[in-house]
Design a protein around this motif. Structure first.
Motif, PDB file in Angstrom:
ATOM      1  N   GLY A  71       0.701  -1.249  -0.018  1.00 40.20           N
ATOM      2  CA  GLY A  71       0.158   0.136   0.035  1.00 40.20           C
ATOM      3  C   GLY A  71       0.885   1.174   0.045  1.00 40.20           C
ATOM      4  N   GLY A  72       0.172   2.297  -0.295  1.00 45.95           N
ATOM      5  CA  GLY A  72       0.891   3.904  -0.428  1.00 45.95           C
ATOM      6  C   GLY A  72       1.944   3.929  -1.412  1.00 45.95           C
ATOM      7  N   THR A  73       1.946   3.251  -2.513  1.00 44.72           N
ATOM      8  CA  THR A  73       2.883   3.377  -3.663  1.00 44.72           C
ATOM      9  C   THR A  73       2.334   4.021  -4.719  1.00 44.72           C
ATOM     10  N   GLY A  74       1.022   4.609  -4.790  1.00 42.73           N
ATOM     11  CA  GLY A  74       0.257   5.098  -5.934  1.00 42.73           C
ATOM     12  C   GLY A  74       0.508   6.543  -5.912  1.00 42.73           C
ATOM     13  N   PHE A  75      -0.471   7.424  -6.584  1.00 36.68           N
ATOM     14  CA  PHE A  75      -0.156   8.830  -6.743  1.00 36.68           C
ATOM     15  C   PHE A  75      -1.202   9.687  -5.658  1.00 36.68           C
ATOM     16  N   SER A  76      -1.790   8.922  -4.869  1.00 30.70           N
ATOM     17  CA  SER A  76      -2.785   9.903  -3.998  1.00 30.70           C
ATOM     18  C   SER A  76      -1.939  10.712  -2.895  1.00 30.70           C
ATOM     19  N   ARG A  78      -2.027  10.771  -0.048  1.00 33.99           N
ATOM     20  CA  ARG A  78      -1.659  10.055   1.326  1.00 33.99           C
ATOM     21  C   ARG A  78      -0.655   8.911   1.026  1.00 33.99           C
ATOM     22  N   ASP A  79      -0.339   8.781  -0.335  1.00 34.16           N
ATOM     23  CA  ASP A  79       0.680   7.532  -0.658  1.00 34.16           C
ATOM     24  C   ASP A  79       2.083   8.025  -0.257  1.00 34.16           C
ATOM     25  N   ASN A  80       2.697   7.735   0.746  1.00 31.06           N
ATOM     26  CA  ASN A  80       3.805   7.908   1.275  1.00 31.06           C
ATOM     27  C   ASN A  80       5.020   6.967   1.640  1.00 31.06           C
ATOM     28  N   THR A  81       4.588   5.787   1.288  1.00 29.46           N
ATOM     29  CA  THR A  81       5.459   4.581   1.555  1.00 29.46           C
ATOM     30  C   THR A  81       6.801   4.702   0.820  1.00 29.46           C
ATOM     31  N   PRO A  82       6.807   5.125  -0.455  1.00 28.15           N
ATOM     32  CA  PRO A  82       8.199   5.193  -0.969  1.00 28.15           C
ATOM     33  C   PRO A  82       8.954   6.614  -0.392  1.00 28.15           C
ATOM     34  N   GLU A  83       8.410   7.555  -0.169  1.00 24.06           N
ATOM     35  CA  GLU A  83       9.129   8.439   0.491  1.00 24.06           C
ATOM     36  C   GLU A  83       9.675   8.245   2.046  1.00 24.06           C
ATOM     37  N   ALA A  84       8.954   7.381   2.643  1.00 32.31           N
ATOM     38  CA  ALA A  84       9.098   7.025   4.045  1.00 32.31           C
ATOM     39  C   ALA A  84      10.303   6.035   3.925  1.00 32.31           C
ATOM     40  N   THR A  85      10.202   5.207   3.148  1.00 25.92           N
ATOM     41  CA  THR A  85      11.281   4.142   2.765  1.00 25.92           C
ATOM     42  C   THR A  85      12.598   4.785   2.552  1.00 25.92           C
ATOM     43  N   LYS A  86      12.551   5.765   1.308  1.00 24.47           N
ATOM     44  CA  LYS A  86      13.619   6.365   1.076  1.00 24.47           C
ATOM     45  C   LYS A  86      14.513   7.023   2.045  1.00 24.47           C
ATOM     46  N   ALA A  87      13.788   7.564   2.995  1.00 25.50           N
ATOM     47  CA  ALA A  87      14.249   8.432   3.944  1.00 25.50           C
ATOM     48  C   ALA A  87      14.977   7.574   5.057  1.00 25.50           C
ATOM     49  N   THR A 108      -0.261  -5.556 -16.705  1.00 22.60           N
ATOM     50  CA  THR A 108      -1.083  -4.382 -16.791  1.00 22.60           C
ATOM     51  C   THR A 108      -0.225  -3.243 -16.866  1.00 22.60           C
ATOM     52  N   LYS A 109      -0.597  -2.440 -17.945  1.00 21.54           N
ATOM     53  CA  LYS A 109       0.336  -1.320 -18.175  1.00 21.54           C
ATOM     54  C   LYS A 109       0.499  -0.154 -17.055  1.00 21.54           C
ATOM     55  N   GLN A 110      -0.547  -0.280 -16.318  1.00 16.75           N
ATOM     56  CA  GLN A 110      -0.649   0.566 -15.067  1.00 16.75           C
ATOM     57  C   GLN A 110       0.439   0.426 -14.146  1.00 16.75           C
ATOM     58  N   ALA A 111       1.179  -0.729 -14.165  1.00 14.12           N
ATOM     59  CA  ALA A 111       2.195  -1.114 -13.182  1.00 14.12           C
ATOM     60  C   ALA A 111       3.296   0.151 -13.382  1.00 14.12           C
ATOM     61  N   ILE A 112       3.401   0.845 -14.322  1.00 15.89           N
ATOM     62  CA  ILE A 112       4.581   1.439 -14.712  1.00 15.89           C
ATOM     63  C   ILE A 112       4.297   2.707 -13.627  1.00 15.89           C
ATOM     64  N   LEU A 113       3.038   2.710 -13.047  1.00 14.86           N
ATOM     65  CA  LEU A 113       2.587   4.080 -12.366  1.00 14.86           C
ATOM     66  C   LEU A 113       3.057   3.724 -10.937  1.00 14.86           C
ATOM     67  N   SER A 114       3.526   2.484 -10.702  1.00 12.20           N
ATOM     68  CA  SER A 114       3.968   2.244  -9.409  1.00 12.20           C
ATOM     69  C   SER A 114       5.086   2.859  -8.886  1.00 12.20           C
TER      70      SER A 114
END
Length: 167
Positions: A71-76, A78-87, A108-114
Motif C-alpha cells: 500500500g501507499g505506492t500510488g499517486f494519492s 496520502r501515498d507516502n510509502t516510497p518517501e518514508a522508505t527512501k528516508a 497491466t500497463k498501469q504497473a509503470i505508475l507504481s
C-alpha cells in the motif's frame, strides 16, 4: 528460516473500515515457501513518520530479515510509502523494484505508475509492494526466490555471486 515482517499502509484499514486482505494473502504466500516465517504484522495509517519509525524499529530489533510493505505506492496525496522508505534506507536496491515493475507491465500497463522502492537498513531488506492483493502477490512472486541470497549476503553467510565456471 528467514523472519519476515509485513506492514500494511491503509488509513481505512487502520480505522477498522476495511479488512486487510492483502496481508492475509501475503502471509499465506510467504509462509507457503517454507523458508520464510512471518513474525510481525502491522496495520497502520498512511502516515509517513509512523512508517519511518516502524521501519527503523523493526530493523534495529534484528528480529526480521525482510520487511514487506503493501500500500501507499500510488499517486494519492496520502501515498507516502516510497518517501518514508527512501528516508530511512541506507542503500537502495533498484533492481528489485525495476524488475517488479517491468514484469508487472506484462500483466497491466498501469504497473509503470507504481512508485515502490526497495532497500537495506542494517541487515534487513525492505520491499514496497502494491496494496492490492493480486498486485502484491504477483510482484512478490517475481523476486521471492532471489531474496534468500541477498539476505545471506547481508548476514555474511554468502559472499560469492559469480561462479568459477569457465566457458
Amino acid at each position: 528460516m528467514f523472519n519476515v515482517a509485513i506492514i500494511t499502509l491503509s488509513d481505512k484499514g487502520s480505522r477498522g473500515e476495511r479488512e486487510d486482505i492483502t496481508a492475509k494473502r501475503l502471509i499465506e504466500f510467504v509462509e507457503g515457501k517454507k523458508i520464510y516465517r512471518v513474525v510481525k504484522y502491522l496495520l497502520q495509517s498512511d502516515d509517513c513518520d509512523e512508517l519511518k519509525e516502524n521501519l527503523i524499529k523493526l530493523c534495529d530489533s534484528n528480529e526480521v530479515d525482510l520487511i514487506l510493505t503493501n500500500g501507499g505506492t500510488g499517486f494519492s496525496q496520502r501515498d507516502n510509502t516510497p518517501e518514508a522508505t527512501k528516508a530511512v534506507i541506507e542503500r537502495e536496491i533498484p533492481g528489485l523494484s525495476e524488475y517488479m515493475r517491468m514484469r508487472s507491465t506484462e500483466i497491466t500497463k498501469q504497473a509503470i505508475l507504481s512508485r515502490g522502492v526497495s532497500g537495506i537498513i542494517k541487515n534487513t531488506i525492505i520491499v514496497n509492494l502494491p496494496g492490492s492483493p493480486k498486485g502484491a502477490i504477483e510482484n512478490l512472486e517475481f523476486i521471492i526466490d532471489v531474496l534468500p541470497h541477498g539476505i545471506k549476503i547481508l548476514k555474511g553467510e554468502a559472499t560469492e555471486c559469480a561462479t568459477n565456471d569457465k566457458k
